[in-house]
Design an enzyme around this catalytic site. Structure first.
Site, short mmCIF file in Angstrom:
data_model
loop_
_atom_site.label_atom_id
_atom_site.label_comp_id
_atom_site.label_asym_id
_atom_site.label_seq_id
_atom_site.Cartn_x
_atom_site.Cartn_y
_atom_site.Cartn_z
N GLU A 236 13.57 5.38 18.18
CA GLU A 236 13.10 6.39 17.21
C GLU A 236 13.13 7.77 17.85
OE1 GLU A 236 9.30 5.20 15.59
OE2 GLU A 236 10.08 3.26 14.98
N ARG B 227 7.00 -2.94 14.00
CA ARG B 227 7.61 -2.22 15.13
C ARG B 227 9.07 -2.64 15.21
NH1 ARG B 227 4.18 0.94 15.21
NH2 ARG B 227 2.67 1.44 16.83
N ALA C 73 2.41 4.91 7.11
CA ALA C 73 0.94 4.95 7.08
C ALA C 73 0.41 6.37 6.87
CB ALA C 73 0.39 4.39 8.39
N ASP D 80 10.86 1.13 8.24
CA ASP D 80 10.07 2.31 8.63
C ASP D 80 10.08 2.49 10.14
OD1 ASP D 80 8.30 4.47 7.85
OD2 ASP D 80 6.65 3.33 8.73
N VAL E 183 7.63 -2.82 8.54
CA VAL E 183 6.66 -1.73 8.72
C VAL E 183 5.85 -1.98 9.99
CG1 VAL E 183 6.40 -0.90 6.33
CG2 VAL E 183 5.14 -2.94 7.08
N THR F 152 -4.67 -6.27 9.18
CA THR F 152 -4.94 -5.17 8.25
C THR F 152 -3.72 -4.87 7.38
OG1 THR F 152 -6.40 -4.20 9.90
CG2 THR F 152 -5.71 -2.76 8.12
N LEU F 153 -2.54 -4.73 8.03
CA LEU F 153 -1.33 -4.39 7.28
C LEU F 153 -0.96 -5.50 6.30
CD1 LEU F 153 -0.86 -1.93 9.04
CD2 LEU F 153 1.44 -2.71 9.48
N HIS G 21 9.22 6.31 10.19
CA HIS G 21 7.94 5.85 10.76
C HIS G 21 6.76 6.67 10.20
CE1 HIS G 21 5.95 3.77 14.46
NE2 HIS G 21 5.13 3.83 13.43
P1 NAD Z 1 -4.15 -6.04 13.12
O1 NAD Z 1 -4.61 -6.22 14.52
O2 NAD Z 1 -5.15 -5.79 12.05
O3 NAD Z 1 -3.32 -7.32 12.67
C1 NAD Z 1 -2.32 -7.93 13.43
C2 NAD Z 1 -2.26 -9.38 12.99
O4 NAD Z 1 -1.10 -10.00 13.56
C3 NAD Z 1 -3.47 -10.19 13.45
O5 NAD Z 1 -3.97 -10.91 12.35
C4 NAD Z 1 -2.90 -11.11 14.51
O6 NAD Z 1 -3.58 -12.34 14.55
C5 NAD Z 1 -1.49 -11.28 14.00
N1 NAD Z 1 -0.55 -11.78 15.01
C6 NAD Z 1 -0.46 -11.46 16.31
N2 NAD Z 1 0.52 -12.15 16.91
C7 NAD Z 1 1.08 -12.94 15.94
C8 NAD Z 1 2.13 -13.89 15.94
N3 NAD Z 1 2.79 -14.18 17.05
N4 NAD Z 1 2.44 -14.48 14.76
C9 NAD Z 1 1.75 -14.19 13.62
N5 NAD Z 1 0.73 -13.31 13.57
C10 NAD Z 1 0.41 -12.70 14.73
O7 NAD Z 1 -3.09 -4.88 13.18
P2 NAD Z 1 -2.50 -4.05 11.93
O8 NAD Z 1 -3.32 -2.84 11.72
O9 NAD Z 1 -2.28 -5.00 10.81
O10 NAD Z 1 -1.11 -3.57 12.53
C11 NAD Z 1 -0.11 -4.52 12.88
C12 NAD Z 1 1.03 -3.81 13.59
O11 NAD Z 1 1.73 -3.00 12.65
C13 NAD Z 1 0.55 -2.84 14.67
O12 NAD Z 1 0.45 -3.50 15.92
C14 NAD Z 1 1.63 -1.78 14.67
O13 NAD Z 1 2.62 -2.11 15.61
C15 NAD Z 1 2.22 -1.83 13.28
N6 NAD Z 1 1.82 -0.67 12.45
C16 NAD Z 1 2.81 0.14 11.96
C17 NAD Z 1 2.47 1.23 11.17
C18 NAD Z 1 3.54 2.14 10.62
O14 NAD Z 1 3.33 3.34 10.56
N7 NAD Z 1 4.66 1.63 10.18
C19 NAD Z 1 1.11 1.50 10.88
C20 NAD Z 1 0.14 0.65 11.37
C21 NAD Z 1 0.50 -0.44 12.15
#
Ligand code: NAD
Length: 310
Positions: free
Chosen positions: A257, A228, A279, A252, A226, A147-148, A276
Site C-alpha cells: 500500500e 489485511r 473504516a 480495501d 477488508v 468486531t468487523l 484502505h
Molecule cells: P477483533 O479482534 O475484534 O476480531 C478478530 C477476530 O478474528 C477474533 O474473533 C479472532 O478470534 C478471530 N481470528 C483470529 N485468528 C483467526 C483464525 N485463524 N481463523 C478465524 N478467526 C480468527 O478485530 P477486528 O476489529 O474485527 O479487526 C480484524 C482485523 O481487520 C484487524 O486485525 C485489522 O487487520 C483489520 N481491520 C481493517 C480495517 C480497514 O480499515 N480495512 C479496519 C479495522 C480492522
C-alpha cells in the site's frame, strides 16, 4: 505506570486531524489530559503515544496506543521484552466497515460501479437483462467473527443477506445464521455469492485465501477483503479473476500500500479498489479518544488496560 504527558503522533493525520483528538482528550469532560501533538522529534517530552505508524523510538515509552485494530506492524515481542504496553482500537470499526461492505455488495448487485464508470465516459449503458440482482436471498460467508465480522453480518443481514460465519471454534453467534470452523473454510466458501475476509493477519491467516481457496469458491462469487492484504495470496487472486474462477472482488487492503500503479488489480471491470479507508468516519477521532481517555483512568485506577495487546 504514570503518564504525565501523552503525545499524539502526527502520523494519525492520515485518518483525522491530530488537533481534533488533542482537543477531545484535553477537554474537562475527558479528564483534561496533558496531551500534545508531536512528530518524531517530540518523543522526549512524553510517556505514551497515540499513533497510526510505529517508530523504533516508541520502545523507550511506557505506553503505545494504535488507532487501528490491526497490530501486525508493531514488533510485539520487542515491546513485551522492554515492558512497553501496547493497546489497540478494536471494537470501533464494526459499523463503518459493515456499511462499506454493504456498499460493495450493493454496487455489485445493482451495478453501481458500472454506471459510475460509464458516466465518466458520458455513455448511456444499461446492464444486460441478467446482470443486476437484489441482495435479498444471497449468502455472504464472513471469515473472522470479531468486531468487523459481526458488524458486517449485522449490516448486510439487515439487507436480507444470509450470513454464514467462519471462526476458530464452530460455536454459534447471534449475528450468523450458520457457523463453520476455520478447518472447514473451503466447505464454507463453496456456495456463497460473497466471501468476506475480516480476520487479523497472523501466522495462521497469512495467505489463507490462496489458489485452493479461490478454486473452492463458486464462479459467481465476489471476494471482499477488508482485513489485511497479507491474508490473500495476491497473484492467486489475480489468476482467479483472469480465469473467471471467481466473478469479482472488492478490496480495501493490499499486500503493498498504496497499491502500485502497475498492479493488475486496477484493470478489472469487476474489481472495486478502495484505498484502505473502509473504516473512515468523521467520528473516528472521538471513537479512538473514548478508548484512550478510558485507559488513562484505568492506569490511575488499577492498570487494567482496555484493548491491551502486549
Ligand atoms: P477483533 O479482534 O475484534 O476480531 C478478530 C477476530 O478474528 C477474533 O474473533 C479472532 O478470534 C478471530 N481470528 C483470529 N485468528 C483467526 C483464525 N485463524 N481463523 C478465524 N478467526 C480468527 O478485530 P477486528 O476489529 O474485527 O479487526 C480484524 C482485523 O481487520 C484487524 O486485525 C485489522 O487487520 C483489520 N481491520 C481493517 C480495517 C480497514 O480499515 N480495512 C479496519 C479495522 C480492522
Amino acid at each position: 505506570m504514570e503518564i504525565d504527558r501523552l503525545g499524539i503522533h502526527d502520523s494519525v493525520a492520515a485518518v483525522f486531524p491530530p488537533e481534533r483528538l488533542r482537543e477531545f482528550l484535553a477537554s474537562e469532560t475527558h479528564g483534561g489530559i496533558d496531551v500534545a501533538v508531536i512528530g518524531d522529534d517530540g518523543l522526549g517530552g512524553v510517556d505514551g503515544v497515540v499513533t497510526l505508524e510505529h517508530r523504533d523510538a516508541f520502545r523507550d515509552l511506557e505506553w503505545i496506543h494504535s488507532i487501528q485494530a490491526g497490530i501486525d506492524r508493531f514488533p510485539l515481542e520487542a515491546l513485551d521484552e522492554r515492558g512497553v504496553v501496547l493497546t489497540n482500537s478494536t471494537g470501533i470499526h464494526g459499523r463503518s466497515i459493515g456499511e462499506t461492505v454493504a456498499g460493495y455488495l450493493l454496487a455489485f448487485a445493482r451495478r453501481l460501479h458500472d454506471h459510475v464508470a460509464a458516466g465518466e465516459r458520458r455513455e448511456w449503458n444499461r446492464p444486460e437483462w441478467d446482470e443486476a440482482f437484489t441482495l435479498s436471498g444471497t449468502t455472504a460467508c464472513i471469515v473472522g467473527t470479531g468486531t468487523l465480522g459481526r458488524g458486517v453480518a449485522d449490516v448486510v443481514g439487515s439487507l436480507g443477506v444470509r450470513t454464514v460465519g467462519v471462526r476458530r471454534s464452530p460455536d454459534s453467534l447471534p449475528e450468523f445464521e450458520e457457523m463453520y470452523a476455520t478447518e472447514t473454510l473451503h466447505e464454507a466458501i463453496a456456495g456463497p455469492e460473497f466471501v468476506v475476509a475480516t480476520v487479523p493477519l497472523t501466522a495462521d491467516t497469512e495467505g489463507l485465501f490462496d489458489r485452493a481457496a479461490f478454486e473452492a469458491m463458486a464462479p459467481e462469487a465476489r471476494f471482499v477483503n477488508v482485513a489485511r492484504g497479507g491474508v490473500v495470496d495476491e497473484p492467486a487472486l489475480v489468476a482467479a479473476l483472469e480465469s473467471g474462477s471467481i466473478a469479482g472482488a472488492a478490496l480495501d487492503v493490499f499486500e503493498t500500500e498504496p497499491l502500485p500503479e502497475s498492479s493488475p488489480l486496477w484493470g478489472f471491470e469487476e474489481v472495486i479498489v478502495t484505498p484502505h479507508c473502509g473504516a473512515y468516519t468523521r467520528d473516528y477521532y472521538r471513537d479512538v479518544g473514548e478508548i484512550v481517555a478510558d485507559n488513562v483512568v484505568r492506569i490511575e485506577r488499577d492498570g487494567e488496560f482496555r484493548n491491551r495487546v502486549v
